[in-house]
Design a protein around this motif. Structure first.
Motif, PDB file in Angstrom:
ATOM      1  N   PHE A   1       0.736  -0.999   0.025  1.00  0.00           N
ATOM      2  CA  PHE A   1       0.277   0.540   0.037  1.00  0.00           C
ATOM      3  C   PHE A   1       1.090   1.139  -0.540  1.00  0.00           C
ATOM      4  O   PHE A   1       0.046   2.747   0.162  1.00  0.00           O
ATOM      5  CB  PHE A   1      -0.748  -0.166   0.830  1.00  0.00           C
ATOM      6  CG  PHE A   1      -2.013  -1.300   0.674  1.00  0.00           C
ATOM      7  CD1 PHE A   1      -3.110  -1.185   0.510  1.00  0.00           C
ATOM      8  CD2 PHE A   1      -1.995  -2.431   2.219  1.00  0.00           C
ATOM      9  CE1 PHE A   1      -3.735  -1.965   0.432  1.00  0.00           C
ATOM     10  CE2 PHE A   1      -2.301  -3.484   1.702  1.00  0.00           C
ATOM     11  CZ  PHE A   1      -3.327  -3.200   0.858  1.00  0.00           C
TER      12      PHE A   1
ATOM     13  N   HIS B   1      -0.050   3.052  -3.553  1.00  0.00           N
ATOM     14  CA  HIS B   1      -1.675   2.053  -3.751  1.00  0.00           C
ATOM     15  C   HIS B   1      -2.557   2.122  -2.643  1.00  0.00           C
ATOM     16  O   HIS B   1      -1.830   2.181  -1.640  1.00  0.00           O
ATOM     17  CB  HIS B   1      -2.181   0.686  -4.473  1.00  0.00           C
ATOM     18  CG  HIS B   1      -1.215   0.693  -5.865  1.00  0.00           C
ATOM     19  ND1 HIS B   1       0.698   1.097  -6.166  1.00  0.00           N
ATOM     20  CD2 HIS B   1      -1.467   0.617  -6.688  1.00  0.00           C
ATOM     21  CE1 HIS B   1       0.475   0.623  -7.380  1.00  0.00           C
ATOM     22  NE2 HIS B   1      -0.529   1.161  -7.671  1.00  0.00           N
ATOM     23  N   ALA B   2      -4.151   2.798  -2.594  1.00  0.00           N
ATOM     24  CA  ALA B   2      -4.710   2.906  -1.618  1.00  0.00           C
ATOM     25  C   ALA B   2      -5.289   1.993  -1.325  1.00  0.00           C
ATOM     26  O   ALA B   2      -6.121   1.871   0.183  1.00  0.00           O
ATOM     27  CB  ALA B   2      -5.171   3.545  -1.644  1.00  0.00           C
ATOM     28  N   ASN B   3      -6.131   1.229  -2.397  1.00  0.00           N
ATOM     29  CA  ASN B   3      -6.930   0.344  -2.029  1.00  0.00           C
ATOM     30  C   ASN B   3      -6.994  -0.639  -2.999  1.00  0.00           C
ATOM     31  O   ASN B   3      -6.277  -0.772  -4.490  1.00  0.00           O
ATOM     32  CB  ASN B   3      -8.179   1.156  -2.778  1.00  0.00           C
ATOM     33  CG  ASN B   3      -9.306   0.404  -3.217  1.00  0.00           C
ATOM     34  OD1 ASN B   3      -9.747  -0.335  -4.338  1.00  0.00           O
ATOM     35  ND2 ASN B   3      -9.859  -0.459  -2.131  1.00  0.00           N
TER      36      ASN B   3
ATOM     37  N   ARG C   1      -0.219   8.413   6.155  1.00  0.00           N
ATOM     38  CA  ARG C   1      -0.641   8.471   4.746  1.00  0.00           C
ATOM     39  C   ARG C   1      -1.318   9.032   4.356  1.00  0.00           C
ATOM     40  O   ARG C   1      -2.532   9.466   3.408  1.00  0.00           O
ATOM     41  CB  ARG C   1      -1.175   7.144   4.123  1.00  0.00           C
ATOM     42  CG  ARG C   1      -0.526   5.443   4.819  1.00  0.00           C
ATOM     43  CD  ARG C   1       0.252   5.155   3.373  1.00  0.00           C
ATOM     44  NE  ARG C   1       1.155   4.727   2.839  1.00  0.00           N
ATOM     45  CZ  ARG C   1       1.643   3.499   3.804  1.00  0.00           C
ATOM     46  NH1 ARG C   1       0.703   2.810   3.532  1.00  0.00           N
ATOM     47  NH2 ARG C   1       2.459   3.140   3.117  1.00  0.00           N
TER      48      ARG C   1
ATOM     49  N   SER D   1       0.369  -1.497   7.383  1.00  0.00           N
ATOM     50  CA  SER D   1       0.490  -0.864   6.387  1.00  0.00           C
ATOM     51  C   SER D   1      -0.719   0.541   6.128  1.00  0.00           C
ATOM     52  O   SER D   1      -0.566   0.905   5.214  1.00  0.00           O
ATOM     53  CB  SER D   1       0.432  -1.678   5.254  1.00  0.00           C
ATOM     54  OG  SER D   1      -0.529  -2.019   5.061  1.00  0.00           O
TER      55      SER D   1
ATOM     56  N   PHE E   1      -9.254  -3.963   0.861  1.00  0.00           N
ATOM     57  CA  PHE E   1      -8.335  -3.091   1.731  1.00  0.00           C
ATOM     58  C   PHE E   1      -7.978  -1.827   1.646  1.00  0.00           C
ATOM     59  O   PHE E   1      -7.780  -1.692  -0.117  1.00  0.00           O
ATOM     60  CB  PHE E   1      -6.921  -3.810   1.214  1.00  0.00           C
ATOM     61  CG  PHE E   1      -6.513  -5.468   1.874  1.00  0.00           C
ATOM     62  CD1 PHE E   1      -7.913  -6.158   0.951  1.00  0.00           C
ATOM     63  CD2 PHE E   1      -5.564  -6.086   2.468  1.00  0.00           C
ATOM     64  CE1 PHE E   1      -7.667  -7.330   0.853  1.00  0.00           C
ATOM     65  CE2 PHE E   1      -6.488  -7.100   3.035  1.00  0.00           C
ATOM     66  CZ  PHE E   1      -7.094  -8.017   2.259  1.00  0.00           C
ATOM     67  N   LEU E   2      -7.985  -1.006   2.496  1.00  0.00           N
ATOM     68  CA  LEU E   2      -7.448   0.646   2.768  1.00  0.00           C
ATOM     69  C   LEU E   2      -6.510   1.198   2.367  1.00  0.00           C
ATOM     70  O   LEU E   2      -7.103   1.019   3.904  1.00  0.00           O
ATOM     71  CB  LEU E   2      -9.599   1.133   3.119  1.00  0.00           C
ATOM     72  CG  LEU E   2     -10.672   0.990   1.644  1.00  0.00           C
ATOM     73  CD1 LEU E   2     -11.539   0.987   2.585  1.00  0.00           C
ATOM     74  CD2 LEU E   2     -10.415   1.670   0.765  1.00  0.00           C
ATOM     75  N   SER E   3      -6.155   1.467   2.916  1.00  0.00           N
ATOM     76  CA  SER E   3      -5.027   2.437   2.894  1.00  0.00           C
ATOM     77  C   SER E   3      -4.886   4.510   3.178  1.00  0.00           C
ATOM     78  O   SER E   3      -4.591   4.648   1.914  1.00  0.00           O
ATOM     79  CB  SER E   3      -3.663   2.135   2.852  1.00  0.00           C
ATOM     80  OG  SER E   3      -2.390   3.163   3.529  1.00  0.00           O
ATOM     81  N   GLY E   4      -5.577   4.926   3.883  1.00  0.00           N
ATOM     82  CA  GLY E   4      -5.621   6.361   3.504  1.00  0.00           C
ATOM     83  C   GLY E   4      -6.402   6.724   2.270  1.00  0.00           C
ATOM     84  O   GLY E   4      -7.372   5.861   2.311  1.00  0.00           O
ATOM     85  N   PRO E   5      -6.411   8.062   2.604  1.00  0.00           N
ATOM     86  CA  PRO E   5      -7.780   8.509   1.609  1.00  0.00           C
ATOM     87  C   PRO E   5      -6.733   8.358   0.008  1.00  0.00           C
ATOM     88  O   PRO E   5      -6.105   7.977   0.057  1.00  0.00           O
ATOM     89  CB  PRO E   5      -6.928  10.041   1.525  1.00  0.00           C
ATOM     90  CG  PRO E   5      -5.975  10.322   2.752  1.00  0.00           C
ATOM     91  CD  PRO E   5      -5.701   8.658   3.563  1.00  0.00           C
TER      92      PRO E   5
ATOM     93  N   ARG F   1      -5.504   8.594  -3.243  1.00  0.00           N
ATOM     94  CA  ARG F   1      -3.871   9.304  -3.962  1.00  0.00           C
ATOM     95  C   ARG F   1      -3.506   9.803  -4.659  1.00  0.00           C
ATOM     96  O   ARG F   1      -4.454   9.950  -5.142  1.00  0.00           O
ATOM     97  CB  ARG F   1      -2.433   7.875  -3.932  1.00  0.00           C
ATOM     98  CG  ARG F   1      -2.819   6.601  -2.766  1.00  0.00           C
ATOM     99  CD  ARG F   1      -1.916   7.187  -1.493  1.00  0.00           C
ATOM    100  NE  ARG F   1      -2.036   6.239  -0.403  1.00  0.00           N
ATOM    101  CZ  ARG F   1      -1.334   5.223  -0.027  1.00  0.00           C
ATOM    102  NH1 ARG F   1      -0.670   5.387  -1.025  1.00  0.00           N
ATOM    103  NH2 ARG F   1      -1.970   4.766   0.919  1.00  0.00           N
TER     104      ARG F   1
ATOM    105  N   GLU G   1      -5.352   9.380  -8.564  1.00  0.00           N
ATOM    106  CA  GLU G   1      -6.550   8.233  -8.555  1.00  0.00           C
ATOM    107  C   GLU G   1      -7.875   8.965  -9.046  1.00  0.00           C
ATOM    108  O   GLU G   1      -7.654  10.154  -8.988  1.00  0.00           O
ATOM    109  CB  GLU G   1      -6.988   7.700  -7.222  1.00  0.00           C
ATOM    110  CG  GLU G   1      -5.886   6.880  -7.217  1.00  0.00           C
ATOM    111  CD  GLU G   1      -6.554   5.561  -6.011  1.00  0.00           C
ATOM    112  OE1 GLU G   1      -7.413   4.732  -5.657  1.00  0.00           O
ATOM    113  OE2 GLU G   1      -6.383   5.868  -4.507  1.00  0.00           O
TER     114      GLU G   1
END
Lengths: 242, 475
Positions: free
Chosen positions: A199, A202-204, B78, B211, B271-275, B277, B280
């Motif tokens: 990640f 990449h966020a998703n 993030r 992460s 899976f989501l990591s922060g707002p 990017r 996107e």
């Protein structure tokens, strides 16, 4: 004055100290390394993927080459009377000729850009209204997990999240070379591709196993409650031909 | 709602008299149990996988301070924001202030037990915010003004006719008993809610420390829409739900869906990591993570720390003979079944008669057998009963009855005399049928929903003596 963070961490540490012996003994009772897969290995990954994807309610197609893949997609699109599409950038989908097919079928590609920093809520809502009646979403996929019939999809620039989610029909193109046996193996492959922290850039990431479904009314299985009611997976056997 | 303010035994009585609920439970509980068993039986080594899952959950708890710190730091790195909420009020306050600051009007929500535990919707509605549940089952019960009756199947107590009626009244649907039509109606209505919403609130199945990733598991895809359509995403996570790494998840996810619904994986594991990017096309502009304690750190330091290993799959509910008979509402809180009986007294102490929940168990052990991380639920239920007695929370006469029981069990002569008397009296009253339809108070409760068999003519001791030709006591 302590911050809530400090207060909570202090309370947690006190709790751990009380039960440290028990918790540490329990954590050491089994290894933590995940198995690469959890079902007995099948000889033919493609056959296993197809069987499991079907079991999950998806429609997989084994295609020998790009031409066969485009034929399959054309058939799906015309059967559904598709006239507008959300798609990833074509460079992000491993299928040359897809753009030409959509043009030839006179399917309008809608702009999938929803998040534009600094725009108002009204502008965001307008973007969403513009894509809400899209007939189909067409994406690529990073991996296929054979033993569960799952697609792993990392989104990012040129690879919208809503493409796999918003329309009633989702078509995903998966190169056969990207099939792995199980979830453990899938995470290994993703780390190989995106680095040890997948990640970082990449966020998703979404693991998709079959079409959107619910059993919330009398435990009766119904598809398409929020996401696509149909998921078609094009398994492409040709190595990046273009 | 009103039912849940009644005393526990009245709630149970209501559930047992509710024929719709009884029908739903009889029809659905065996299906859950069978699907889970089938899914787990096909694994190469079910036992080893569950041992791994338990060890990993223990690791998360043993290193909770360190892992939460890492999670929070990564989320902030993030571009996300982290709120450390010591209780439900702090969490509600944070979200309400955020909503006010960002001029939020409409909120969509995907299923989150933690938010129900702290009555988040009521808190936000008090600030004039509109909150729409988007999980179909949760949406149905929100429309009908009820509360969830099952962790993973919230509206399991309602029939299609009831839901059809509800959709006609609230959503203007044409009369139908067709489930796909009802589902399409919900999709159409909720899709507009998603498009209009300023903020999406989700729960978190697992937070990944290494992460800063949030893992959300649904079959409907509503969590995906909740977290990608509105411009602000708020995730609310019980602090115990952290795992160290993606590798830990490769074990936990293998047991979660199989234990819950018998699926290998749920349809959407996101899976989501922060707002979002840079570059996107979609995703939320803002991400906020709420780390909710609300009594969890206290549990961590108590004799019930193991209950924090729970991954909310619902397998213990489905396996429990008491849950199978009374469903979820009778438990009173948002957490039902065996795990609910353990954690409700600890997380929702305001539930009426919450100290009685640990008695809603036969201690048969089916819950521990079904639990993917083998939580020692029967053991904890027994200890909670002890706690209730220590705290003086016992029914009138119970102490006296237990003292009398103890005296009788310690005195063979008294025990034999009591047995003989019970045998004579029950056979006199029970007659030829050999059953008592009604026991006198204070034993009347036993015969309210079942018969009581008469005692045998000859006691075990007497039969032993007769067969062995000696009056020696059996050992």
């Amino acid at each position: 004055m302590t911050t809530p963070r400090e207060r909570m961490l202090a309370a947690i540490r006190a709790g751990i100290n009380t039960n440290r012996a028990f918790l540490e003994a329990e954590m050491q009772k089994a290894p933590h390394t995940p198995p690469p897969h959890v079902h007995p290995p099948a000889d033919d990954l493609q056959a296993q993927f197809v069987e499991e994807a079907q079991r999950a309610g998806a429609f997989p197609y084994i295609c020998a080459d790009a031409e066969a893949a485009l034929d399959a997609i054309q058939k799906i699109l015309s059967e559904h009377g598709a006239n507008s599409a959300l798609t990833w950038d074509f460079a992000q989908i491993d299928l040359p000729g897809l753009e030409a097919l959509l043009n030839q079928m006179q399917i309008t590609r809608l702009d999938t850009t929803v998040t534009v920093c600094g725009e108002t809520q009204a502008q965001r809502v307008a973007h969403l209204h513009a894509i809400e009646h899209a007939s189909v979403g067409i994406s690529g996929a990073d991996l296929g997990i054979a033993e569960s019939g799952t697609l792993a999809v990392m989104t990012g620039p040129g690879r919208g999240r809503l493409t796999t989610l918003f329309a009633p029909l989702h078509i995903a193109v998966l190169p056969a070379s990207r099939l792995v046996r199980g979830l453990g193996a899938a995470f290994d492959a993703l780390r190989h591709q995106y680095g040890s922290d997948i990640f970082a850039e990449h966020a998703n990431l979404t693991l998709i196993t079959g079409p959107s479904r619910t059993g919330d009314i009398e435990m009766t299985l119904t598809t398409g409650v929020h996401g696509p009611g149909e998921l078609h997976i094009i398994v492409l056997n040709e190595e990046e031909a273009a | 709602m009103a039912t849940q303010m009644l005393p526990f035994y009245d709630r149970v009585e209501d559930a047992l008299q509710n024929s719709t609920l009884q029908h739903a439970l009889e029809r659905n509980m065996p299906r859950f149990v069978a699907l889970r068993a089938q899914a787990l039986n096909k694994l190469i080594d079910e036992a080893a996988l569950r041992d791994q899952a338990r060890a990993i959950r223990a690791k998360s708890l043993a290193r909770l301070d360190e892992l939460l710190t890492r999670l929070a730091d990564t989320v902030e790195a993030r571009g996300g924001h982290v709120c450390w909420a010591t209780d439900g009020k702090a969490a509600g306050q944070y979200i309400a202030e955020l909503a006010q600051r960002q001029a939020v009007k409409s909120i969509v929500k995907s299923k989150s037990m933690a938010s129900e535990e702290i009555h988040l919707n009521a808190q936000l509605e008090a600030h004039s915010l509109e909150v729409i549940e988007t999980d179909l089952g949760e949406y149905i019960i929100q429309l009908s003004g009820e509360t969830p009756s099952h962790i993973i199947a919230p509206a399991i107590h309602m029939t299609r006719q009831e839901i059809g009626q509800l959709f006609q009244e609230k959503l203007g649907m044409e009369p139908t008993e067709d489930i796909p039509t009802m589902t399409r109606t919900a999709r159409r209505v909720l899709r507009q809610r998603f498009v209009q919403a300023d903020m999406g609130i989700s729960g978190v199945n697992f937070g990944i420390a290494e992460s800063g990733g949030m893992v959300l598991v649904t079959n409907e895809g509503n969590a995906d829409l909740t977290t990608s359509v509105p411009r602000i995403h708020v995730a609310i996570m019980g602090i115990e739900r952290v795992v160290e790494s993606l590798d830990d998840l490769a074990v936990m996810l293998q047991v979660l869906a199989r234990s819950a619904t018998g699926q290998k994986l749920s349809v959407y594991t996101t899976f989501l990591s922060g707002p979002t990017r840079p570059g996107e096309p979609d995703g939320p502009e803002e991400f906020h993570l709420i780390l909710l304690d609300n009594g969890r750190s206290r549990i961590l330091g108590s004799a019930y720390a193991e209950a924090l290993m729970c991954i909310r799959c619902g397998a213990c509910l489905n396996a429990c003979p008491v849950y199978q008979s009374i469903g979820g509402h009778a438990y009173g809180g948002v957490y039902s079944g065996p795990i609910g009986s353990v954690i409700s007294p600890l997380l929702q102490p305001d539930v009426p008669d919450v100290h009685q929940l640990p008695y809603a168990s036969t201690l048969c052990g089916a819950c521990q057998e079904a639990c993917p991380v083998r939580i020692a639920l029967p053991d904890m239920l027994l200890r909670l009963r002890g706690d209730a007695v220590q705290a003086g929370k016992v029914a009138p006469g119970e102490q006296a009855a237990m003292t009398a029981w103890q005296a009788t069990m310690n005195n063979p002569a008294l025990y034999r005399a009591g047995g003989t008397m019970a045998s004579i009296i029950t056979r006199l009253v029970g007659g030829r049928e050999g059953v008592l339809k009604q026991l006198p108070p204070p034993l009347a409760g036993w015969t309210q929903h079942r018969d009581f068999p008469t005692f045998a003519k000859q006691s075990f001791s007497e039969r032993w003596a007769a067969q062995h030709g000696t009056d020696e006591e059996p050992q």
